[in-house]
Scaffold this motif. Structure first.
Motif, PDB file in Angstrom:
ATOM      1  N   SER A 623       0.830  -1.202   0.000  1.00 20.48           N
ATOM      2  CA  SER A 623       0.000   0.000   0.000  1.00 20.48           C
ATOM      3  C   SER A 623       0.862   1.249   0.000  1.00 20.48           C
ATOM      4  N   THR A 624       2.009   1.225   0.726  1.00 20.42           N
ATOM      5  CA  THR A 624       2.908   2.381   0.741  1.00 20.42           C
ATOM      6  C   THR A 624       3.479   2.635  -0.644  1.00 20.42           C
ATOM      7  N   GLU A 625       3.865   1.576  -1.309  1.00 23.06           N
ATOM      8  CA  GLU A 625       4.421   1.718  -2.654  1.00 23.06           C
ATOM      9  C   GLU A 625       3.376   2.267  -3.610  1.00 23.06           C
ATOM     10  N   GLU A 626       2.159   1.746  -3.529  1.00 20.87           N
ATOM     11  CA  GLU A 626       1.101   2.232  -4.411  1.00 20.87           C
ATOM     12  C   GLU A 626       0.804   3.692  -4.124  1.00 20.87           C
ATOM     13  N   ASP A 627       0.777   4.065  -2.834  1.00 19.21           N
ATOM     14  CA  ASP A 627       0.526   5.461  -2.481  1.00 19.21           C
ATOM     15  C   ASP A 627       1.614   6.375  -3.033  1.00 19.21           C
ATOM     16  N   ASP A 628       2.888   5.913  -2.915  1.00 16.33           N
ATOM     17  CA  ASP A 628       3.990   6.727  -3.426  1.00 16.33           C
ATOM     18  C   ASP A 628       3.884   6.911  -4.939  1.00 16.33           C
ATOM     19  N   ILE A 629       3.508   5.840  -5.626  1.00 21.06           N
ATOM     20  CA  ILE A 629       3.365   5.938  -7.081  1.00 21.06           C
ATOM     21  C   ILE A 629       2.254   6.908  -7.442  1.00 21.06           C
ATOM     22  N   ARG A 630       1.122   6.805  -6.762  1.00 14.34           N
ATOM     23  CA  ARG A 630       0.008   7.718  -7.042  1.00 14.34           C
ATOM     24  C   ARG A 630       0.405   9.177  -6.737  1.00 14.34           C
ATOM     25  N   ALA A 631       1.158   9.381  -5.650  1.00 14.11           N
ATOM     26  CA  ALA A 631       1.593  10.735  -5.299  1.00 14.11           C
ATOM     27  C   ALA A 631       2.520  11.309  -6.370  1.00 14.11           C
ATOM     28  N   ALA A 632       3.430  10.466  -6.857  1.00 12.50           N
ATOM     29  CA  ALA A 632       4.359  10.929  -7.899  1.00 12.50           C
ATOM     30  C   ALA A 632       3.618  11.239  -9.188  1.00 12.50           C
ATOM     31  N   LEU A 633       2.625  10.407  -9.551  1.00 13.45           N
ATOM     32  CA  LEU A 633       1.852  10.649 -10.763  1.00 13.45           C
ATOM     33  C   LEU A 633       1.022  11.923 -10.643  1.00 13.45           C
ATOM     34  N   GLN A 634       0.462  12.152  -9.440  1.00 12.99           N
ATOM     35  CA  GLN A 634      -0.307  13.374  -9.242  1.00 12.99           C
ATOM     36  C   GLN A 634       0.603  14.595  -9.345  1.00 12.99           C
ATOM     37  N   ARG A 635       1.790  14.487  -8.763  1.00  9.96           N
ATOM     38  CA  ARG A 635       2.736  15.597  -8.783  1.00  9.96           C
ATOM     39  C   ARG A 635       3.176  15.939 -10.208  1.00  9.96           C
ATOM     40  N   THR A 636       3.324  14.924 -11.065  1.00  9.54           N
ATOM     41  CA  THR A 636       3.843  15.120 -12.432  1.00  9.54           C
ATOM     42  C   THR A 636       2.749  15.164 -13.477  1.00  9.54           C
ATOM     43  N   GLY A 637       1.476  15.245 -13.055  1.00  7.19           N
ATOM     44  CA  GLY A 637       0.390  15.326 -14.015  1.00  7.19           C
ATOM     45  C   GLY A 637       0.254  14.079 -14.868  1.00  7.19           C
ATOM     46  N   GLY A 638       0.587  12.938 -14.320  1.00 11.58           N
ATOM     47  CA  GLY A 638       0.463  11.675 -15.044  1.00 11.58           C
ATOM     48  C   GLY A 638       1.600  11.400 -16.009  1.00 11.58           C
TER      49      GLY A 638
END
Length: 673
Positions: A623-638
């Protein structure tokens, strides 16, 4: 298979053979076909040194030519065609009957070849078989009934040692040998393709003999000729007297950028303009390797060619013209193994208007006007290779190759072969046929020796000799190859200190240090940083198009131990990480702020980026890894590429995890998340 034996070694074997002192090793090293012919020649008591004249009288020659009138008539046109391609290169083309008597001969008009023909009694009516002159290609090809080439000292008769001769047997309708077709030239003008040309011509002669019996074989001869054209790597076009295209190969279309239908049957002058050969259809003499520009009259595209144009037939009975051509770029590439070697930068590509850079560019421009050796000195990352490119591009050698070699990047065992080339079989793993070195590739151009301070001491003597005498010898060879090369060397080391240490030759140092050019470090020209940053942002091709004043100020306070290269890497990284179209301090690495009061301005995002996002870490839960990935994608606009940089994992790995977690990228890219 007999190993390669040089002409000089064969000469020594020949001398021992005629003195009856040959050894088993000599026999093993010599081509068995040649050795067997030598033995037959000796048994026939052929004198290997003294001439043994056997020339038919004019009456006997006319009678023999009349006896072979069909063979002579058919072969005559092929001799003319071969001679038209070889004319001016001191070649002789000739026809013999089945006993080795020369029936017809053309060529050898050059002064050196006329002298050779007189000395070896090469004329119509002369005998070329083993019984009179020993080992020759004419006699051997008919004895063996196959094409053969005899080179230099392989001839039994000593006066033929200056020649290379290629001969092919000509067969009649029943398969019997009627005679032979030969191409003879000086050893110094030897070309491998002459045997292939003789093979093609002899094959054409045999086909034309059959055509005398059957008109249906005309198509077969045409196909054979077309195949020969298509096998050529050069473009070829055959024109009639009106300029209409009779034949062409696929390479002609490819080189000229034309479709097959645009050439077939059309007038070449309606679609192509030849700049450099006026009145190409009315040429009285052949033109060889003429550099011209050819323009397609419809598309207006131009291409530079090396063109050979040969009129066909005599001046009284002109039958058209043959054009063969290669792009200049391909020829340069072949001459210098194949010159993708060219300078990519000019002085306009060098960014900087600081006094230090203006002075450096002024000195470099002055160096470009000369042909002297240049030694570029400067720290790593100051742009030494960029300056080398610019000096070459601004000089008189700009049209020649620019070849670079990094003396520190190659294993010591490879530097010599890279610089000077190697011969076939010089060492294990060597390419068949050998390979030219960087000096040969840079002929008529510039050789850039980067990191010259790291060149092994034992190779410095060879380099010094090449610079001093303008010649090289390939590894494993003994042939001296003249080269015309300008040297630009570069180093970030103190060569004078290395001279004192004994790790760099003083004579080589002074040979290189003709025109020294010192490049300033970036810390000594910080006023250029804004211009460099703008240039690197444009070159990045990203959506970023600006940098904030505070971020630029931070860059200007940094001392840049890695110089311009480090600055470029920082900007490349920042354009990948930037969350907006403007680079901010948050996008810069931490070392930029080390020792600066602005270090506290780094945001929590930057601190988060510095965390070890290791995809395979056992401490990271799913779950931590998935959250980090989602946070990075949100930060970079996908943007997956930038997100992978933030997370510190390869892009392919990130795509795999996005698929595994069933993450939909569209909401991030549309701004809904």
């Amino acid at each position: 298979m007999t190993a390669f034996v040089s002409d000089a070694e064969i000469k020594s074997i020949w001398r021992r053979f005629i003195n009856r002192e040959e050894t088993p090793e000599d026999i093993e090293n010599l081509d068995p076909v040649i050795y067997d012919s030598w033995v037959r020649s000796r048994e026939l008591e052929v004198d290997a040194v003294e001439k043994k004249e056997k020339i038919l009288s004019p009456e006997e020659l006319r009678a023999l030519q009349d006896e072979n009138r069909t063979l002579v008539a058919v072969t005559r046109s092929y001799l003319e065609k071969l001679y038209s391609f070889l004319e001016g290169e001191n070649f002789v083309v000739f026809l013999t009957d089945k006993k080795g008597v020369v029936l017809d001969i053309m060529g050898g008009t050059g002064s050196s070849m006329r002298k050779e023909r007189d000395e070896v009694l090469l004329c119509a009516g002369a005998y070329r078989d083993e019984g009179y002159v020993g080992t020759t290609s004419a006699g051997l090809c008919m004895h063996l009934d196959r094409p053969i080439q005899v080179c230099g000292a392989e001839h039994y008769f000593e006066d033929y040692h200056n020649h290379t001769c290629s001969s092919v047997p000509i067969h009649g309708l029943d398969g019997s040998v009627l005679g032979s077709l030969g191409i003879l030239g000086l050893v110094t003008a030897h070309y491998r393709h002459t045997l292939g040309m003789a093979v093609a011509a002899a094959d054409g002669i045999e086909k034309e003999l059959r055509l005398r019996h059957s008109y249906n074989n005309i198509r077969l001869a045409h196909d054979q000729l077309s195949s020969t054209f298509q096998a050529m790597t050069s473009g070829l076009i055959m024109l009639d007297n009106a300029g209409r295209v009779l034949h062409h190969n696929s390479q002609a279309c490819k080189i000229l950028g034309l479709f097959n239908a645009e050439l077939t049957g059309t007038s070449v002058l309606e679609i192509l303009q030849f700049d450099g050969i006026p009145g190409i259809l009315s040429l009285e003499e052949a033109v060889y390797s003429k550099e011209v520009r050819v323009k397609h009259l419809r598309s207006r595209k131009e291409v530079s060619l090396l063109l050979t144009a040969c009129p066909v037939g005599s001046a009284e009975e002109r039958a058209g013209i043959v054009l063969t051509f290669d792009p200049v770029q391909r020829v340069n590439k072949l001459i210098s193994q194949r010159s993708g070697f060219s300078a990519r930068f000019t002085f306009e590509d060098i960014t900087g208007n600081s006094p230090a850079m203006i002075n450096a560019k002024g000195l470099a421009s002055l160096a470009a006007e000369k042909n002297s050796t240049v030694l570029i000195l400067g720290e790593s990352g100051t742009g030494k290779e960029l300056f080398a490119h610019a000096i070459h591009s601004a000089g008189e050698r700009a049209s020649g190759p620019f070849v670079a070699i990094n003396c520190a990047a190659l294993p010591h065992g490879l530097i010599e072969s890279e610089m000077f080339g190697y011969e076939d079989g010089a060492f294990t793993g060597a390419s068949r046929g050998g390979r030219p070195g960087k000096f040969e590739l840079a002929d008529q151009g510039t050789l850039f020796l980067d990191e010259i301070g790291d060149m092994p001491l034992h190779l410095q003597a060879s380099l010094l000799r090449a610079l001093q005498f303008k010649e090289v010898v390939r590894v494993g060879g003994n042939r001296v190859i003249p080269v015309d090369v300008r040297i630009i060397a570069a180093t970030n080391q103190n060569l004078m200190e290395k001279v004192r240490e004994g790790s760099f030759r003083s004579d080589l140092y002074f040979r290189l240090n003709v025109f020294p050019l010192n490049l300033p470090a970036l810390r000594d020209r910080k006023e250029d940083i804004p211009f460099l940053v703008d240039a690197f942002i444009r070159e990045s091709g990203s959506w970023v198009d600006a940098i904030s004043e505070s971020a630029l100020a931070a860059l200007e306070k940094y001392d840049w131990p890695g110089n311009v290269r480090e600055l470029q890497n920082v900007i490349d990284r920042a354009t990948n990480l930037a969350a907006s179209k403007c680079i901010t301090e948050e996008d810069l690495p931490s070392e930029i702020f080390a020792g600066n009061s602005n270090a506290a301005l780094q945001t929590s995002y930057f601190v988060q980026e510095e965390k070890a996002f290791v995809s395979d870490s056992p401490r990271m839960t799913r779950s931590t890894e998935e959250d980090d990935i989602r946070a990075a994608l949100q930060r970079t606009g996908g943007n997956v590429s930038r997100a992978s940089s933030v997370l510190g994992i390869p892009r392919k790995t990130l795509y795999r995890k996005i698929e595994a977690y069933h993450i939909d990228l569209s909401p991030f890219r549309s701004g809904l998340l």
